[in-house]
Structures are given as C-alpha cells and as structure tokens.
Design an enzyme around this catalytic site. Structure first.
Site, PDB file in Angstrom:
ATOM      1  NE  ARG A   9      -1.174  -2.021   3.701  1.00 45.30           N
ATOM      2  CZ  ARG A   9      -2.000  -1.504   4.390  1.00 45.30           C
ATOM      3  NH1 ARG A   9      -3.067  -1.769   4.837  1.00 45.30           N
ATOM      4  NH2 ARG A   9      -1.117  -2.904   5.134  1.00 45.30           N
ATOM      5  CB  SER A  10       2.732   2.703   2.728  1.00 47.59           C
ATOM      6  OG  SER A  10       4.408   2.064   2.117  1.00 47.59           O
ATOM      7  CG  ASP A 117      -2.813  -6.249   4.564  1.00 50.90           C
ATOM      8  OD1 ASP A 117      -1.845  -6.795   3.169  1.00 50.90           O
ATOM      9  OD2 ASP A 117      -1.527  -6.900   5.725  1.00 50.90           O
TER      10      ASP A 117
HETATM   11  P1  4NP Z   1       1.571  -3.734   3.241  1.00 53.02           P
HETATM   12  O1  4NP Z   1       1.183  -4.850   2.870  1.00 53.02           O
HETATM   13  O2  4NP Z   1       1.408  -3.397   4.533  1.00 53.02           O
HETATM   14  O3  4NP Z   1       0.290  -3.139   2.533  1.00 53.02           O
HETATM   15  O4  4NP Z   1       3.026  -3.154   2.278  1.00 53.02           O
HETATM   16  C1  4NP Z   1       1.387  -5.978   3.199  1.00 53.02           C
HETATM   17  C2  4NP Z   1       2.786  -7.042   3.008  1.00 53.02           C
HETATM   18  C3  4NP Z   1       3.358  -7.954   3.460  1.00 53.02           C
HETATM   19  C4  4NP Z   1       2.991  -8.623   4.755  1.00 53.02           C
HETATM   20  C5  4NP Z   1       1.470  -7.569   5.419  1.00 53.02           C
HETATM   21  C6  4NP Z   1       0.929  -7.132   4.693  1.00 53.02           C
HETATM   22  N1  4NP Z   1       3.613  -9.601   5.308  1.00 53.02           N
HETATM   23  O5  4NP Z   1       2.487  -9.984   6.655  1.00 53.02           O
HETATM   24  O6  4NP Z   1       3.792 -10.433   4.954  1.00 53.02           O
END
Ligand code: 4NP
Length: 146
Positions: A9-10, A117
């Site tokens: 997302r970011s 997410d």
């Molecule tokens: P983000 O998504 O927070 O939008 O970058 C995720 C990326 C990886 C994980 C969780 C959320 N992970 O658990 O590895």
C-alpha cells in the site's frame, strides 16, 4: 506514507502522490512499521497496478519506519488503524502524535476508513487500493499545494 510491510500500500501511496505534486516542492517517502521486507522492491502486484496507471514504483525499496521520521516529515499518513497504533506508539510528544493521520481521513467521501491490506488477496484488491489512494491523493495534493 506508512503501512505494515512497505511493499503493497504505502509504495503505491508514495508513487501516486509524487505523480500529483511538483517534485522539487515536496519530499514524499514511504515506510513500514514491520521489518519483514526491508530492502525489497514493492510487491509485483503493486508495481503492475501502478504501471497500468502510468506510474513507475519499481525503483522503491522497503524500509522500516523510524522515530526520526517524526522530525524529518511534516505529515505522516498511515493506511489503517493498526498502522496508526504502531506509529503513534513511537511518538514522543503530542506534536508528533498530531502529525499522524489515516490517509482516507483526507477524503471525506471515502467509503471506508482503512485502506485494506491486499497482500493475501488477488489482483482486484490492488485495483481497489489504487482507486482509494488515487482519490485521496488528489485531495491531499490539492490541499498541500494550496
Ligand atoms: P503492506 O502489505 O503493509 O501494504 O505492505 C503487507 C505486506 C506484507 C505483509 C503484510 C502486509 N506480510 O505479512 O509479510
């Protein structure tokens, strides 16, 4: 721009806002509250949805949010309430706490409060995230440039 892993997302939020403001006027960056993916490129699905919208985010590399970011930036925009809690926990003053906002709070018409997410879902999730962030970043760019 802050999310959990700084790969889905970011990085999109960073790329989208950069595409809407004059680069020399603003310094825009992103980070994650977790270190799982430090040094990695954005998720291929985020790179793809950005490219589909003529934005290149493939040069970005994940980093972890650090307490020094409160001094380095004027605004800290987080993707969801869990990111909010993780970032605010590191704040050492009311001034720092007040810099943190949910990115979708900048869009009063947004149908949701949290940017979901998309990591464990399919490509549609990334399209929805792009749509939410694109609309919010239009309003943020307008407000910052005013
Ligand atoms: P983000 O998504 O927070 O939008 O970058 C995720 C990326 C990886 C994980 C969780 C959320 N992970 O658990 O590895």
């Amino acid at each position: 721009m802050v999310c959990l892993g700084n790969i889905c997302r970011s990085p999109l939020a960073e790329g989208i806002l950069k595409s809407k403001v004059t680069n020399s006027e603003f310094f825009i960056d992103s980070a994650g509250t977790a270190a799982y993916h430090v040094g990695e490129k954005p998720d291929p699905r985020s790179i793809a949805v950005a490219l589909k919208n003529n934005i290149d985010i493939s040069y970005q590399r994940a980093r972890k949010f650090v307490v020094e970011d409160f001094e380095a930036f004027d605004y800290i925009l987080v993707m969801d309430e869990s990111n909010y809690d993780n970032v605010v926990r590191l704040a050492e003053s009311e001034e720092h706490r007040s810099m943190v906002s949910l990115i979708l709070d900048w869009d009063k018409t947004a149908e949701v409060q949290n940017v979901p997410d998309p990591y464990y879902g399919g490509n549609q999730g990334f399209d929805f995230v792009f749509e939410l962030l694109d609309k919010a970043c239009d309003l943020i760019a307008r407000e910052l440039q005013n």
